[in-house]
Design an enzyme around this catalytic site. Structure first.
Site, PDB file in Angstrom:
ATOM      1  N   GLU A  34      -2.796   8.233  -4.267  1.00 49.87           N
ATOM      2  CA  GLU A  34      -3.453   7.609  -5.423  1.00 49.87           C
ATOM      3  C   GLU A  34      -4.849   8.219  -5.617  1.00 49.87           C
ATOM      4  OE1 GLU A  34      -3.643   3.365  -5.044  1.00 49.87           O
ATOM      5  OE2 GLU A  34      -1.492   3.157  -4.712  1.00 49.87           O
ATOM      6  N   ARG A  58       0.843  -1.177   0.000  1.00 55.39           N
ATOM      7  CA  ARG A  58       0.000   0.000   0.000  1.00 55.39           C
ATOM      8  C   ARG A  58       0.881   1.229   0.000  1.00 55.39           C
ATOM      9  NH1 ARG A  58      -3.467  -2.527  -1.819  1.00 55.39           N
ATOM     10  NH2 ARG A  58      -5.641  -2.709  -1.181  1.00 55.39           N
ATOM     11  N   HIS A 105      -0.996   0.993  -9.730  1.00 56.67           N
ATOM     12  CA  HIS A 105      -1.727   0.069  -8.860  1.00 56.67           C
ATOM     13  C   HIS A 105      -2.443  -1.017  -9.679  1.00 56.67           C
ATOM     14  CE1 HIS A 105      -3.719  -0.226  -4.639  1.00 56.67           C
ATOM     15  NE2 HIS A 105      -3.514  -1.415  -5.155  1.00 56.67           N
TER      16      HIS A 105
END
Length: 310
Positions: free
Chosen positions: A259, A230, A277
């Site tokens: 993000e 993450r 991602h």
């Protein structure tokens, strides 16, 4: 009666069709539609499909009095109001195990790309450069690979490392019973030992900025870091400084703070590889994740135990 499902994440047409065969779907994969959907349909929603990044808030849960099942499509669930949902007796599930191979593949793709400088070599080749004008890059095979988080994904990264004849170590909060890999009781100690550090630990408050200045200094000027966990786990500002100063040799990130916006501090740096991602995304992984969700949903609404509870 067919239960109503609120979907808060984008789905492919095939995935959406599979889910709509089972549920009355309220599709709200962006912020505007999400707020409107909760306001208009909250009273009838019995299940929610989201993911760790998109999450589900306590306030939203409170606006769904019939809610009884919440699913994170992937393995992560850091932005779900877990304790609030549990206090309501809501069943929580995730997609553990459905995209592990895909993420491990991507971790190794990133490692190879940044160590062997694949993006830059491609770019220079297109400009007409030949190998004699370009710097040589180190091997990946035979080096020391440190894995931060030896869970399902970390274990699969280790299997791929074995195929490259790598010596491997790992850090978890406690040693993993039965693992033949060398255990380190701190990330800094693991980084100091490693040539390459792959980060595959869960996100959340407990791991925020776990990978930062101290770890980069321990990894050293020939070291590389890969993050497929993450974005919050890695300190972006500290990484930018380490890459600029030569504290470490390079980094490859599939996840990052802020993000979906890419990290501005890293965009101009030559020694970083970025992907948006996508580590857990492939046709196979998405299909497996959707099928896992549907299996959990069928079991829950039939009064049976779910397969992958949080």
């Amino acid at each position: 009666m067919t239960p109503s499902l609120l979907v808060l994440i984008p789905l492919t047409d095939a995935s959406r069709a599979s889910i709509e065969a089972v549920f009355n779907v309220v599709y709200a994969p962006d912020a505007t539609r999400r707020a409107a959907a909760v306001a208009a349909h909250g009273g009838t929603i019995r299940a929610v499909l989201t993911n760790g990044t998109t999450g589900l808030s306590a306030a939203e849960i409170d606006r769904m009095p019939q809610l009884e099942l919440v699913s994170a499509l992937g393995a992560e669930y850091e932005n779900l109001a877990i304790e609030h949902a549990r206090a309501r007796g809501i069943v929580l599930v995730n997609g553990a195990g459905t995209n592990d191979h895909c993420v491990a593949d991507h971790a190794f793709a990133l490692l190879l790309a940044v160590v062997r400088d694949v993006p830059q070599l491609d770019r220079e080749t297109r400009k007409g450069a030949w190998r004699d004008t370009l710097p040589m890059r180190p091997n990946v095979a035979g080096k020391r690979l440190g894995i931060v988080g030896l869970g399902n994904i970390g274990d699969k990264v280790a299997r791929r490392g074995a195929g490259f004849d790598m010596e491997m170590g790992y850090h978890n909060r406690k040693p993993r019973e039965g693992s033949p890999l060398r255990y380190f009781d701190s990330v800094a100690a693991l980084a100091q030992w490693s040539d390459f550090l792959v980060v595959a630990t869960p996100g959340g408050a407990g791991t925020r900025h776990l990978i930062g200045k101290t770890v980069f200094e321990a990894l050293g000027p020939r070291g590389f870091v890969v993050n497929v966990s993450r974005g919050s786990v890695l300190d972006t500002a500290a990484l930018a400084q380490a890459l600029t100063a030569g504290t470490i040799a390079g980094a490859a990130l599939d996840v990052y703070e802020g993000e979906p916006h890419p990290p501005e501090a890293l965009l101009a740096l030559r020694n970083v590889v970025l992907t948006p991602h996508v580590g857990g995304r492939s046709p196979e992984a998405v299909a497996a994740s959707v099928e896992n969700f549907l299996s959990n949903a069928r079991r829950h609404f039939a009064g049976e135990a779910v397969l992958t509870p949080i």
